[in-house]
Every structure is written in structure tokens, then in C-alpha cells.
Design a protein around this motif. Structure first.
Motif, PDB file in Angstrom:
ATOM      1  N   GLU A  40      31.392  48.883 -20.390  1.00 36.30           N
ATOM      2  CA  GLU A  40      30.871  50.239 -20.426  1.00 36.30           C
ATOM      3  C   GLU A  40      29.858  50.365 -21.553  1.00 36.30           C
ATOM      4  O   GLU A  40      29.967  49.697 -22.573  1.00 36.30           O
ATOM      5  CB  GLU A  40      32.010  51.233 -20.642  1.00 36.30           C
ATOM      6  CG  GLU A  40      33.026  51.237 -19.520  1.00 36.30           C
ATOM      7  CD  GLU A  40      34.216  52.134 -19.805  1.00 36.30           C
ATOM      8  OE1 GLU A  40      34.333  52.643 -20.940  1.00 36.30           O
ATOM      9  OE2 GLU A  40      35.031  52.311 -18.890  1.00 36.30           O
ATOM     10  N   GLY A  41      28.891  51.226 -21.365  1.00 33.87           N
ATOM     11  CA  GLY A  41      27.937  51.523 -22.428  1.00 33.87           C
ATOM     12  C   GLY A  41      26.672  50.683 -22.371  1.00 33.87           C
ATOM     13  O   GLY A  41      26.521  49.778 -21.560  1.00 33.87           O
ATOM     14  N   ILE A  80      38.756  42.961 -30.568  1.00 33.33           N
ATOM     15  CA  ILE A  80      39.387  44.232 -30.911  1.00 33.33           C
ATOM     16  C   ILE A  80      38.483  44.920 -31.926  1.00 33.33           C
ATOM     17  O   ILE A  80      38.065  44.305 -32.909  1.00 33.33           O
ATOM     18  CB  ILE A  80      40.800  44.002 -31.471  1.00 33.33           C
ATOM     19  CG1 ILE A  80      41.679  43.335 -30.416  1.00 33.33           C
ATOM     20  CG2 ILE A  80      41.410  45.307 -31.959  1.00 33.33           C
ATOM     21  CD1 ILE A  80      42.988  42.787 -30.946  1.00 33.33           C
ATOM     22  N   SER A  81      38.181  46.173 -31.685  1.00 35.29           N
ATOM     23  CA  SER A  81      37.301  46.909 -32.581  1.00 35.29           C
ATOM     24  C   SER A  81      37.917  46.998 -33.978  1.00 35.29           C
ATOM     25  O   SER A  81      39.077  47.394 -34.123  1.00 35.29           O
ATOM     26  CB  SER A  81      37.073  48.320 -32.037  1.00 35.29           C
ATOM     27  OG  SER A  81      36.402  49.112 -32.997  1.00 35.29           O
ATOM     28  N   GLU A  86      42.811  50.230 -30.785  1.00 37.41           N
ATOM     29  CA  GLU A  86      43.144  50.536 -29.389  1.00 37.41           C
ATOM     30  C   GLU A  86      42.008  50.159 -28.445  1.00 37.41           C
ATOM     31  O   GLU A  86      42.178  50.158 -27.239  1.00 37.41           O
ATOM     32  CB  GLU A  86      43.430  52.039 -29.241  1.00 37.41           C
ATOM     33  CG  GLU A  86      44.551  52.545 -30.117  1.00 37.41           C
ATOM     34  CD  GLU A  86      45.903  52.047 -29.674  1.00 37.41           C
ATOM     35  OE1 GLU A  86      46.154  52.043 -28.455  1.00 37.41           O
ATOM     36  OE2 GLU A  86      46.693  51.635 -30.540  1.00 37.41           O
ATOM     37  N   GLN A  87      40.841  49.850 -29.004  1.00 36.90           N
ATOM     38  CA  GLN A  87      39.648  49.626 -28.202  1.00 36.90           C
ATOM     39  C   GLN A  87      39.172  48.181 -28.312  1.00 36.90           C
ATOM     40  O   GLN A  87      39.236  47.576 -29.378  1.00 36.90           O
ATOM     41  CB  GLN A  87      38.545  50.561 -28.697  1.00 36.90           C
ATOM     42  CG  GLN A  87      37.255  50.483 -27.939  1.00 36.90           C
ATOM     43  CD  GLN A  87      36.187  51.395 -28.544  1.00 36.90           C
ATOM     44  OE1 GLN A  87      36.222  51.682 -29.737  1.00 36.90           O
ATOM     45  NE2 GLN A  87      35.262  51.835 -27.736  1.00 36.90           N
ATOM     46  N   GLY A 140      40.369  36.687 -36.315  1.00 38.12           N
ATOM     47  CA  GLY A 140      41.653  37.108 -35.782  1.00 38.12           C
ATOM     48  C   GLY A 140      41.539  38.252 -34.781  1.00 38.12           C
ATOM     49  O   GLY A 140      42.460  38.495 -34.004  1.00 38.12           O
ATOM     50  N   LEU A 141      40.412  38.961 -34.779  1.00 31.88           N
ATOM     51  CA  LEU A 141      40.199  40.056 -33.826  1.00 31.88           C
ATOM     52  C   LEU A 141      39.586  39.569 -32.511  1.00 31.88           C
ATOM     53  O   LEU A 141      39.427  40.341 -31.579  1.00 31.88           O
ATOM     54  CB  LEU A 141      39.307  41.136 -34.446  1.00 31.88           C
ATOM     55  CG  LEU A 141      39.889  41.854 -35.657  1.00 31.88           C
ATOM     56  CD1 LEU A 141      38.885  42.864 -36.214  1.00 31.88           C
ATOM     57  CD2 LEU A 141      41.199  42.533 -35.320  1.00 31.88           C
ATOM     58  N   LEU A 142      39.257  38.290 -32.458  1.00 33.57           N
ATOM     59  CA  LEU A 142      38.658  37.710 -31.256  1.00 33.57           C
ATOM     60  C   LEU A 142      39.638  37.785 -30.094  1.00 33.57           C
ATOM     61  O   LEU A 142      40.799  37.425 -30.217  1.00 33.57           O
ATOM     62  CB  LEU A 142      38.283  36.254 -31.551  1.00 33.57           C
ATOM     63  CG  LEU A 142      37.382  35.529 -30.591  1.00 33.57           C
ATOM     64  CD1 LEU A 142      36.054  36.255 -30.428  1.00 33.57           C
ATOM     65  CD2 LEU A 142      37.143  34.117 -31.091  1.00 33.57           C
ATOM     66  N   HIS A 143      39.171  38.269 -28.945  1.00 27.16           N
ATOM     67  CA  HIS A 143      40.010  38.453 -27.773  1.00 27.16           C
ATOM     68  C   HIS A 143      39.687  37.430 -26.692  1.00 27.16           C
ATOM     69  O   HIS A 143      40.579  36.787 -26.154  1.00 27.16           O
ATOM     70  CB  HIS A 143      39.822  39.889 -27.254  1.00 27.16           C
ATOM     71  CG  HIS A 143      40.512  40.182 -25.981  1.00 27.16           C
ATOM     72  ND1 HIS A 143      39.825  40.396 -24.810  1.00 27.16           N
ATOM     73  CD2 HIS A 143      41.822  40.295 -25.673  1.00 27.16           C
ATOM     74  CE1 HIS A 143      40.690  40.620 -23.838  1.00 27.16           C
ATOM     75  NE2 HIS A 143      41.905  40.570 -24.338  1.00 27.16           N
TER      76      HIS A 143
END
Length: 175
Positions: A40-41, A80-81, A86-87, A140-143
Motif C-alpha cells: 500500500e502507498g 517491522i516499522s 504493529e505495522q 532484528g526488525l527484518l521480516h
């Protein structure tokens, strides 16, 4: 000939066995190997969602490829933002740990990416909430790694890991 009651019972038993095997296998696959996501965006235009708000690309996200936090400059990744856990956001990796990057609108003109971090940006500068707003991002935020556009069908393609020349780090640390 089998009475209908026995057939229904056997059918239900087979269905439940299949269900209780298929659900954990599917959940494990989606969690560990790959999944699909709608983008999105406008932050990744023109690479993703070139039609603007009229359409949304659907991409294949490969979890397996980033399991050891191995990303390259130019990869399009889901993470992960850092501002809203949550985003999930999708951005391009511009710099890796040890690289020095010339920023666009960050509080510091030049930033050395710390160990265990990466610098990510959207392709549509000025319309992207990225490292220029929140700084280097922890690995660590890598999805996942976005590898293909799956939808719409006319846009089906492999996503290339291309680092725009104007966004190359000023100094790259050799591995």
C-alpha cells in the motif's frame, strides 16, 4: 454396499486427519518460508504501485532468504516499522553496517550505519517514511525479502536488487 452413515463417518475422519496435518504445515510454511502481501502507498513508486492509489501490487515475501540477516544493498525488504511495531513497511536497502551514507533530510548530513543495522529508503523520496526519518534500522526488525510481483498479472516480474547510483553509500565497508 456401505451404509451412508459409515461413509459420512469415514469421510469426516479423513477430512479431520487432513485438516490437522495441513493447518500446521501451512502455518509453518507461511511463517518460515514465504507468504504474499499487498503493498500500500506511494513510497516505493515506481518500483511498486506505479499506478498510484488505483492499484496495489501483491508481492512474494521470502522469509527463508533473510533468516541469517543476509541482505544486500538494493534488496527490497519487508520489516517491522521502528515507529509502530504493529505495522510492516517495505523499503529498499541502501546501506549496510559500516557504510557511510549521505542522507536526505535526516538530522545528520552523513550517517555511519552501526553494527547490526541497515539504512532503508523508499524509492519515492519525499513520499516515504524511512531511515531519513527514523535513522538506521536494526537487522532484528527484518521480516522478509520481496522477490516477485505476483499481482496484477500484467506486472508479474522478479524484483531486481538494484541500488540507485545516486543513493550509493559514500563509503562502503568491505566484508
Amino acid at each position: 454396499m456401505m451404509p451412508p452413515q459409515g461413509f459420512g463417518r469415514r469421510y469426516m475422519k479423513a477430512f479431520l486427519k487432513g485438516f490437522f496435518v495441513a493447518v500446521p504445515v501451512t502455518v509453518t510454511f507461511l511463517d518460515q518460508v514465504a507468504c504474499v502481501a499487498r503493498v500500500e502507498g506511494a513510497s516505493m513508486q515506481p518500483s511498486l504501485n506505479p499506478g498510484g492509489s488505483q492499484s496495489s501490487d501483491v508481492v512474494l515475501l521470502n522469509h527463508w532468504k533473510v533468516r541469517n540477516y543476509e541482505v544486500q544493498r538494493g534488496d527490497i525488504v519487508s520489516l517491522i516499522s521502528p515507529k509502530n511495531p504493529e505495522q510492516k513497511i517495505i523499503k529498499r536497502v541502501i546501506a549496510l553496517e559500516g557504510d557511510i551514507i549521505k542522507t536526505i533530510g535526516h538530522k545528520n548530513r552523513y550517517v555511519k550505519v552501526p553494527r547490526g543495522h541497515m539504512w532503508v529508503e523508499g524509492d519515492h523520496h519525499g513520499h516515504s517514511f524511512d531511515s531519513n526519518a527514523f535513522g538506521p534500522v536494526s537487522l532484528g526488525l527484518l521480516h522478509a525479502h520481496a522477490t516477485h510481483i505476483l499481482w496484477p498479472p500484467e506486472r508479474w516480474q522478479r524484483l531486481e536488487s538494484i541500488l540507485p547510483p545516486e543513493r550509493a553509500p559514500v563509503q562502503m565497508e568491505e566484508k
